[in-house]
Scaffold this motif. Structure first.
Motif, PDB file in Angstrom:
ATOM      1  N   THR A   1     -22.439 -32.961   8.733  1.00 49.29           N
ATOM      2  CA  THR A   1     -22.806 -34.354   8.960  1.00 49.29           C
ATOM      3  C   THR A   1     -22.990 -35.062   7.621  1.00 49.29           C
ATOM      4  OG1 THR A   1     -25.169 -33.853   9.016  1.00 49.29           O
ATOM      5  CG2 THR A   1     -23.970 -33.704  11.111  1.00 49.29           C
ATOM      6  N   ALA A   2     -23.175 -36.355   7.701  1.00 48.40           N
ATOM      7  CA  ALA A   2     -23.318 -37.142   6.465  1.00 48.40           C
ATOM      8  C   ALA A   2     -24.528 -36.713   5.657  1.00 48.40           C
ATOM      9  CB  ALA A   2     -23.404 -38.638   6.814  1.00 48.40           C
ATOM     10  N   ASP A   3     -25.550 -36.255   6.320  1.00 44.38           N
ATOM     11  CA  ASP A   3     -26.753 -35.833   5.581  1.00 44.38           C
ATOM     12  C   ASP A   3     -26.745 -34.349   5.248  1.00 44.38           C
ATOM     13  OD1 ASP A   3     -27.098 -34.799   8.086  1.00 44.38           O
ATOM     14  OD2 ASP A   3     -29.093 -35.659   8.431  1.00 44.38           O
ATOM     15  N   GLY A   4     -25.576 -33.682   5.385  1.00 43.35           N
ATOM     16  CA  GLY A   4     -25.429 -32.295   4.965  1.00 43.35           C
ATOM     17  C   GLY A   4     -25.806 -31.257   5.991  1.00 43.35           C
ATOM     18  N   ARG A   5     -26.127 -31.681   7.210  1.00 42.40           N
ATOM     19  CA  ARG A   5     -26.453 -30.705   8.240  1.00 42.40           C
ATOM     20  C   ARG A   5     -25.167 -30.105   8.827  1.00 42.40           C
ATOM     21  NH1 ARG A   5     -31.815 -31.244  10.702  1.00 42.40           N
ATOM     22  NH2 ARG A   5     -33.028 -32.677   9.405  1.00 42.40           N
ATOM     23  N   VAL A   6     -25.334 -29.008   9.541  1.00 48.12           N
ATOM     24  CA  VAL A   6     -24.213 -28.310  10.185  1.00 48.12           C
ATOM     25  C   VAL A   6     -24.192 -28.674  11.657  1.00 48.12           C
ATOM     26  CG1 VAL A   6     -23.249 -26.055  10.803  1.00 48.12           C
ATOM     27  CG2 VAL A   6     -24.276 -26.397   8.554  1.00 48.12           C
ATOM     28  N   ALA A   7     -22.992 -29.049  12.145  1.00 44.42           N
ATOM     29  CA  ALA A   7     -22.828 -29.398  13.556  1.00 44.42           C
ATOM     30  C   ALA A   7     -21.733 -28.538  14.162  1.00 44.42           C
ATOM     31  CB  ALA A   7     -22.505 -30.880  13.698  1.00 44.42           C
ATOM     32  N   GLY A   8     -21.800 -28.382  15.462  1.00 47.18           N
ATOM     33  CA  GLY A   8     -20.781 -27.619  16.171  1.00 47.18           C
ATOM     34  C   GLY A   8     -21.358 -27.007  17.426  1.00 47.18           C
ATOM     35  N   THR A   9     -20.454 -26.362  18.207  1.00 49.44           N
ATOM     36  CA  THR A   9     -20.871 -25.735  19.462  1.00 49.44           C
ATOM     37  C   THR A   9     -20.574 -24.243  19.391  1.00 49.44           C
ATOM     38  OG1 THR A   9     -20.365 -27.758  20.680  1.00 49.44           O
ATOM     39  CG2 THR A   9     -20.586 -25.704  21.970  1.00 49.44           C
ATOM     40  N   PRO A  10     -21.610 -23.404  19.342  1.00 48.62           N
ATOM     41  CA  PRO A  10     -21.354 -21.959  19.327  1.00 48.62           C
ATOM     42  C   PRO A  10     -20.650 -21.517  20.603  1.00 48.62           C
ATOM     43  CG  PRO A  10     -23.619 -22.442  18.657  1.00 48.62           C
ATOM     44  CD  PRO A  10     -23.049 -23.713  19.209  1.00 48.62           C
ATOM     45  N   ARG A  11     -19.843 -20.489  20.473  1.00 49.02           N
ATOM     46  CA  ARG A  11     -19.161 -19.933  21.640  1.00 49.02           C
ATOM     47  C   ARG A  11     -20.155 -19.238  22.568  1.00 49.02           C
ATOM     48  NH1 ARG A  11     -13.425 -17.226  19.786  1.00 49.02           N
ATOM     49  NH2 ARG A  11     -12.640 -19.000  18.577  1.00 49.02           N
ATOM     50  N   THR A  12     -19.754 -19.153  23.824  1.00 54.37           N
ATOM     51  CA  THR A  12     -20.564 -18.409  24.785  1.00 54.37           C
ATOM     52  C   THR A  12     -20.479 -16.919  24.453  1.00 54.37           C
ATOM     53  OG1 THR A  12     -20.075 -20.044  26.497  1.00 54.37           O
ATOM     54  CG2 THR A  12     -20.904 -17.899  27.231  1.00 54.37           C
ATOM     55  N   GLY A  13     -21.598 -16.253  24.464  1.00 56.32           N
ATOM     56  CA  GLY A  13     -21.611 -14.831  24.138  1.00 56.32           C
ATOM     57  C   GLY A  13     -21.953 -14.611  22.680  1.00 56.32           C
ATOM     58  N   PRO A  14     -22.584 -13.485  22.390  1.00 53.94           N
ATOM     59  CA  PRO A  14     -23.025 -13.227  21.011  1.00 53.94           C
ATOM     60  C   PRO A  14     -21.851 -13.004  20.061  1.00 53.94           C
ATOM     61  CG  PRO A  14     -23.382 -11.285  22.380  1.00 53.94           C
ATOM     62  CD  PRO A  14     -22.946 -12.373  23.306  1.00 53.94           C
ATOM     63  N   GLU A  15     -22.025 -13.504  18.843  1.00 52.93           N
ATOM     64  CA  GLU A  15     -21.023 -13.300  17.791  1.00 52.93           C
ATOM     65  C   GLU A  15     -21.576 -12.320  16.764  1.00 52.93           C
ATOM     66  OE1 GLU A  15     -18.023 -14.272  17.898  1.00 52.93           O
ATOM     67  OE2 GLU A  15     -17.771 -16.381  18.443  1.00 52.93           O
ATOM     68  N   TRP A  16     -22.332 -11.345  17.235  1.00 58.21           N
ATOM     69  CA  TRP A  16     -22.860 -10.312  16.364  1.00 58.21           C
ATOM     70  C   TRP A  16     -22.881  -8.988  17.124  1.00 58.21           C
ATOM     71  CZ3 TRP A  16     -25.992 -14.147  18.455  1.00 58.21           C
ATOM     72  CH2 TRP A  16     -26.977 -13.717  19.348  1.00 58.21           C
ATOM     73  N   ARG A  17     -23.000  -7.913  16.354  1.00 59.26           N
ATOM     74  CA  ARG A  17     -23.088  -6.573  16.929  1.00 59.26           C
ATOM     75  C   ARG A  17     -24.545  -6.178  17.018  1.00 59.26           C
ATOM     76  NH1 ARG A  17     -20.561  -2.539  13.541  1.00 59.26           N
ATOM     77  NH2 ARG A  17     -20.500  -1.242  15.420  1.00 59.26           N
ATOM     78  N   ALA A  18     -24.961  -5.801  18.220  1.00 63.89           N
ATOM     79  CA  ALA A  18     -26.357  -5.436  18.441  1.00 63.89           C
ATOM     80  C   ALA A  18     -26.608  -3.992  18.015  1.00 63.89           C
ATOM     81  CB  ALA A  18     -26.710  -5.612  19.911  1.00 63.89           C
ATOM     82  N   PRO A  19     -27.834  -3.660  17.586  1.00 66.15           N
ATOM     83  CA  PRO A  19     -28.158  -2.268  17.250  1.00 66.15           C
ATOM     84  C   PRO A  19     -27.878  -1.341  18.433  1.00 66.15           C
ATOM     85  CG  PRO A  19     -29.906  -3.735  16.513  1.00 66.15           C
ATOM     86  CD  PRO A  19     -28.982  -4.572  17.340  1.00 66.15           C
ATOM     87  N   GLY A  20     -27.224  -0.201  18.137  1.00 68.69           N
ATOM     88  CA  GLY A  20     -26.904   0.756  19.187  1.00 68.69           C
ATOM     89  C   GLY A  20     -25.697   0.381  20.029  1.00 68.69           C
ATOM     90  N   GLU A  21     -24.994  -0.705  19.668  1.00 72.31           N
ATOM     91  CA  GLU A  21     -23.829  -1.120  20.449  1.00 72.31           C
ATOM     92  C   GLU A  21     -22.770  -0.018  20.487  1.00 72.31           C
ATOM     93  OE1 GLU A  21     -20.356  -4.259  19.522  1.00 72.31           O
ATOM     94  OE2 GLU A  21     -22.344  -5.169  19.777  1.00 72.31           O
ATOM     95  N   GLU A  22     -22.588   0.686  19.365  1.00 72.53           N
ATOM     96  CA  GLU A  22     -21.616   1.781  19.314  1.00 72.53           C
ATOM     97  C   GLU A  22     -22.250   3.106  19.714  1.00 72.53           C
ATOM     98  OE1 GLU A  22     -18.370   3.744  16.191  1.00 72.53           O
ATOM     99  OE2 GLU A  22     -19.668   2.086  15.553  1.00 72.53           O
ATOM    100  N   ALA A  23     -23.468   3.348  19.272  1.00 77.69           N
ATOM    101  CA  ALA A  23     -24.162   4.584  19.611  1.00 77.69           C
ATOM    102  C   ALA A  23     -25.635   4.438  19.254  1.00 77.69           C
ATOM    103  CB  ALA A  23     -23.568   5.767  18.852  1.00 77.69           C
TER     104      ALA A  23
END
Length: 418
Positions: A126-148
């Motif tokens: 944005t003009a004042d330097g903030r971040v804008a947008g719409t995150p996707r549905t569902g996590p965009e990270w790997r949770a602890p223990g996701e693999e094992a």
């Protein structure tokens, strides 16, 4: 399988040959009982060896929440005020206020308090330097223990270690692995009539097994030093005994070539008797290659060593390798008994009466069919060099076209150890 061994003074002349499937089971059980003692090795030295204990995770995988994209870890609704940056390898402070965000790199630890990750390519400023947008549905990270999860078994003992296993172990936090080392093997070539260089001439044939058998052994997981290929050994009993005794001092397995019958210069059986050996298998009901054997010798240190007697004809020797040596080496490495896949015969293959017939075939991996090759006499190697494996025709049967039969695959380049 518990089998009462026969002493080596019994040449087997008054005993029927062992069935092929039973012979494989016997030698595998013998090898498994005498598996090479486990050792701990650095990860970089474990490739090609065998896990001596299950591979379990030392921590959750991943051990902490990690971003799977480059973007912004945000808290609450946007637009978000940028309060920092997180790179892989750092421990970020928590996000404590709604409407704040930190720039985050792929693989970086997600800060506590973040509830979503916005991809960098789907964000705007944005003009004042903030971040804008719409995150996707569902996590965009790997949770602890996701693999094992910590303590979870990833691979059982007996699993071969390859590059994938090495990488997995490293990701779990291992620096070393407990493995069965590669069995050490030697090759003794019997036969005064053999030439070791140049073309055959004047009634003498070129030795093809001395150069080839070490390559087969390496593909089945053994190590064979150049100095461990000895011969041709003189056709006398003292020379055979001396060569066997010397080689046995430093290896787990000796493969001998020739001398498995009972002719005037076949000294293997008497030599084994001199060494106090006992037979695990003495002749197998298989064609070609039936006069193969596997004997066991107890050394002065109490350790069991093995002698595999391969027939002198080249294709028969390879039949002995796939029938006896491959299962033995699997057992010595603590690996499971090799399973035989099935193929469909594209052409008929004749049986061999009461004997199992191992017939060289080419395999079409798309159709799952096997076609017999030509030049398959027991003294020939041309067919073997063109084949993918041996189709197994059971005793008393004929391999009709369209029949599903087991096949013993010939090893390729995988598993080779220097």
């Amino acid at each position: 399988m518990s089998v009462e061994p026969a002493v080596a003074t019994d040449r087997g002349a008054d005993r029927p040959p062992v069935g092929w499937a039973e012979a494989r089971a016997r030698v595998y059980a013998a090898g498994r009982a005498d598996a090479v003692a486990p050792v701990d090795v650095p990860l970089v030295e474990a490739d090609g060896l065998t896990l001596a204990e299950p591979l379990t995770t030392l921590t959750d995988l991943p051990a902490f929440p990690t971003s799977s994209v480059d973007g912004w870890a945000v808290r609450g609704d946007g637009p978000w005020r940028v309060v920092g940056r997180v790179l892989a390898g750092g421990t970020p402070p928590p996000l404590t206020e709604d409407g704040t965000t930190v720039e985050i790199a792929t693989g970086a630890m997600l800060p506590a308090g973040a509830n979503e990750v916005l991809r960098i390519e789907e964000s705007t400023r944005t003009a004042d330097g903030r971040v804008a947008g719409t995150p996707r549905t569902g996590p965009e990270w790997r949770a602890p223990g996701e693999e094992a999860y910590a303590g979870e078994e990833l691979l059982p003992a007996g699993s071969p270690v390859g590059p994938g296993v090495v990488g997995l172990a490293a990701s779990c936090g291992y620096d070393r692995l407990r493995v069965h080392p590669a069995p050490r093997a030697a090759v003794l070539v019997f036969g005064d009539e053999l030439l070791t260089a140049g073309p055959p001439e004047a009634g003498r044939v070129r030795d093809s097994l001395g150069p080839a058998v070490p390559a087969w052994l390496r593909r089945y997981g053994a190590t064979v030093a150049p100095a461990a290929v000895i011969g041709p050994v003189a056709d006398t009993l003292p020379a055979h005994v001396a060569a066997l005794r010397q080689a046995l001092a430093g290896v787990d397995l000796i493969c001998t070539t020739g001398g498995t019958m009972h002719g005037p210069v076949d000294h293997l059986h008497p030599a084994l008797a001199e060494l106090g050996a006992e037979y695990v298998v003495n002749t197998v009901a298989v064609r070609p290659g039936f006069p193969m054997l596997l004997a066991r010798v107890t050394g002065p240190d109490g350790r069991k060593r093995y002698v595999a007697g391969l027939p002198g004809n080249p294709q028969s020797a390879v039949v002995a390798l796939v029938s006896l040596v491959a299962p033995l080496l699997a057992g010595l490495q603590g690996r499971p008994m090799p399973l035989l896949p099935y193929v469909t015969l594209a052409e008929p293959i004749a049986g061999r009466g009461d004997y199992t017939h191992l017939a060289l075939v080419r395999i079409d991996p798309v159709l799952g069919t096997a076609t017999p090759v030509r030049h398959v006499g027991s003294a020939m190697l041309r067919g073997l060099a063109q084949a993918d494996g041996f189709a197994v025709i059971e005793p008393g049967g004929n391999g009709e076209a369209g029949t599903r039969v087991p096949v013993v695959p010939l090893p390729l380049l995988s598993g080779v150890r220097s």
